[in-house]
Design an enzyme around this catalytic site. Structure first.
Site, mmCIF file in Angstrom:
data_model
loop_
_atom_site.group_PDB
_atom_site.id
_atom_site.type_symbol
_atom_site.label_atom_id
_atom_site.label_comp_id
_atom_site.label_asym_id
_atom_site.label_seq_id
_atom_site.Cartn_x
_atom_site.Cartn_y
_atom_site.Cartn_z
ATOM 1 N N SER A 72 -6.325 -1.411 3.071
ATOM 2 C CA SER A 72 -7.364 -2.440 2.875
ATOM 3 C C SER A 72 -7.012 -3.478 1.817
ATOM 4 C CB SER A 72 -8.685 -1.779 2.491
ATOM 5 O OG SER A 72 -9.251 -1.160 3.612
ATOM 6 N N LYS A 75 -6.802 -6.953 3.060
ATOM 7 C CA LYS A 75 -8.012 -7.734 3.360
ATOM 8 C C LYS A 75 -8.151 -8.935 2.418
ATOM 9 C CE LYS A 75 -10.249 -3.821 5.535
ATOM 10 N NZ LYS A 75 -10.838 -2.507 5.409
ATOM 11 N N TYR A 197 -5.353 -5.892 13.543
ATOM 12 C CA TYR A 197 -5.939 -5.278 12.336
ATOM 13 C C TYR A 197 -5.165 -4.028 11.913
ATOM 14 C CZ TYR A 197 -9.285 -2.802 9.386
ATOM 15 O OH TYR A 197 -9.868 -2.105 8.352
ATOM 16 N N TYR A 248 -15.902 -1.198 -2.532
ATOM 17 C CA TYR A 248 -16.984 -0.671 -1.682
ATOM 18 C C TYR A 248 -18.172 -0.198 -2.503
ATOM 19 C CZ TYR A 248 -12.785 -0.852 0.979
ATOM 20 O OH TYR A 248 -11.625 -1.289 1.506
ATOM 21 N N VAL A 266 -6.879 2.765 1.223
ATOM 22 C CA VAL A 266 -6.832 4.229 1.333
ATOM 23 C C VAL A 266 -5.407 4.781 1.261
ATOM 24 C CG1 VAL A 266 -9.033 4.549 2.527
ATOM 25 C CG2 VAL A 266 -6.949 4.184 3.867
HETATM 26 O O1 DON Z 1 -9.760 0.493 8.738
HETATM 27 C C1 DON Z 1 -9.311 1.492 8.213
HETATM 28 O O2 DON Z 1 -9.875 2.553 8.334
HETATM 29 C C2 DON Z 1 -8.061 1.424 7.353
HETATM 30 N N1 DON Z 1 -6.975 0.951 8.048
HETATM 31 C C3 DON Z 1 -8.245 0.663 6.098
HETATM 32 C C4 DON Z 1 -9.234 1.343 5.281
HETATM 33 C C5 DON Z 1 -9.065 1.173 3.835
HETATM 34 O O3 DON Z 1 -8.004 1.085 3.268
HETATM 35 C C6 DON Z 1 -10.317 1.242 3.122
HETATM 36 N N2 DON Z 1 -10.080 1.282 1.718
HETATM 37 N N3 DON Z 1 -10.336 1.918 0.825
#
Ligand code: DON
Length: 312
Positions: A72, A75, A197, A248, A266
């Site tokens: 993320s 983003k 994405y 978040y 993540v």
């Molecule tokens: O969309 C997802 O689930 C992941 N590719 C990205 C999520 C993410 O990194 C959220 N961050 N803390």
């Protein structure tokens, strides 16, 4: 812990050394994300941290040159790339308020007519990537080109195993995208959007790469080559949304502890910006229950405490 440097001017290196030593003695590092099986194998005790100065000097401690899954964190870059192209029209399709919900939550979308709360929850990031895809026909490729240019690392690339792993377990993101499409807030075919994405999230980069790539936000919109990506006002906007939404439902606690615009992923990475001064990236794969790196937040907390640098 091994300390490596690349140039001779390293203002914050003693602080990073101290933080790495403290983190090394801290038990309890959380658990790596396991909803993407390709991420679950990382060692939660891995730790790296880098600082990039405004002139592109970069240095760090621990595994600061080790690539990890950016997830993320990307983003932030797709938001900047889209905002640079379409300006304020973007905000008609995605909000800029904290959600107070987990990053992959569906619940607010129906009440709010398919307009996601902010560009950093998954729903909002899907809208941003969709809009960038419409404008460029290759959102993930634009992201990769930008990261390579800003980091000076042409070897940066997608991790196809991570992208495939996420595609295989992508039901929730697919649900978000289809639901928003039902409100007319997604332009592209959902399959095309999800492919973009998931590739975007799969980019592998190190703390050094990401600290450098974030530099335009500390330079008020100016890229590494001196050209402008964002207006000064847009750079402020991105930093503000990072501060209020970048971690978040833990964004309040992150602002309280760290006091900097920050964005987590993540994969265990977190980028942070000291506007007008420097950028940071820290990585440790063990996460807390909200998806933020336990050692990463602790390290940034110590950095702002030890240096007195924050936006407050
Ligand atoms: O969309 C997802 O689930 C992941 N590719 C990205 C999520 C993410 O990194 C959220 N961050 N803390």
């Amino acid at each position: 812990m091994a300390i490596m440097t690349t140039t001779s001017s390293h203002t914050f290196l003693p602080v990073l050394e101290r933080i790495a030593e403290e983190i090394g003695h801290t038990p309890g590092r959380g658990r790596p994300a396991d909803y993407i099986p390709a991420l679950a194998a990382r060692d939660p005790r891995s730790f790296g941290m880098a600082v990039a100065e405004l002139d592109g000097t970069v240095y760090g401690v621990g595994e600061w040159r080790e690539p990890f899954s950016t997830q993320s964190i990307t983003k932030v870059f797709t938001l900047a790339l889209d905002l640079a192209r379409e300006g304020d029209e973007l905000w008609e399709h995605v909000g800029r308020e904290p959600s107070g919900n987990p990053f992959n939550s569906l619940v607010q979308l129906e009440y709010e007519n398919g307009i996601p709360r902010n560009p950093f929850i998954n729903a909002g990031a899907l809208v941003v990537t969709d809009r960038l895809q419409t404008r460029t026909e290759d959102a993930a490729g634009q992201l990769l080109d930008f990261l390579r240019a800003e980091s000076g690392n042409p070897a940066l690339d997608f991790d196809h195993e991570v992208a495939a792993s996420e595609t295989a377990f992508g039901d929730r993101n697919a649900a978000l995208a289809h639901f928003m499409a039902s409100y007319g807030n997604i332009d592209n075919d959902v399959t095309v959007l999800l492919d973009q994405y998931f590739r975007q999230c799969s980019v592998a980069a190190s703390c050094a790469d990401l600290a450098l790539a974030t530099g335009f936000l500390a330079r008020h919109g100016i890229r590494a080559d001196g050209t402008r990506l964002l207006t000064r006002s847009q750079a402020k906007q991105v930093n503000a949304v990072m501060l209020t939404c970048g971690t978040y439902d833990a964004a309040g606690d992150f602002a309280y502890r760290v006091g900097l615009p920050g964005k987590s992923g993540v994969g265990g990475g977190i980028i942070a910006v000291v506007p007008g001064r420097c950028t940071l990236c820290v990585w440790s794969p063990g996460l807390d229950e909200r998806g933020n790196s336990v050692a990463g937040v602790a390290a940034l907390d110590r950095f702002t405490t030890l240096t007195g640098l924050s936006v407050f």
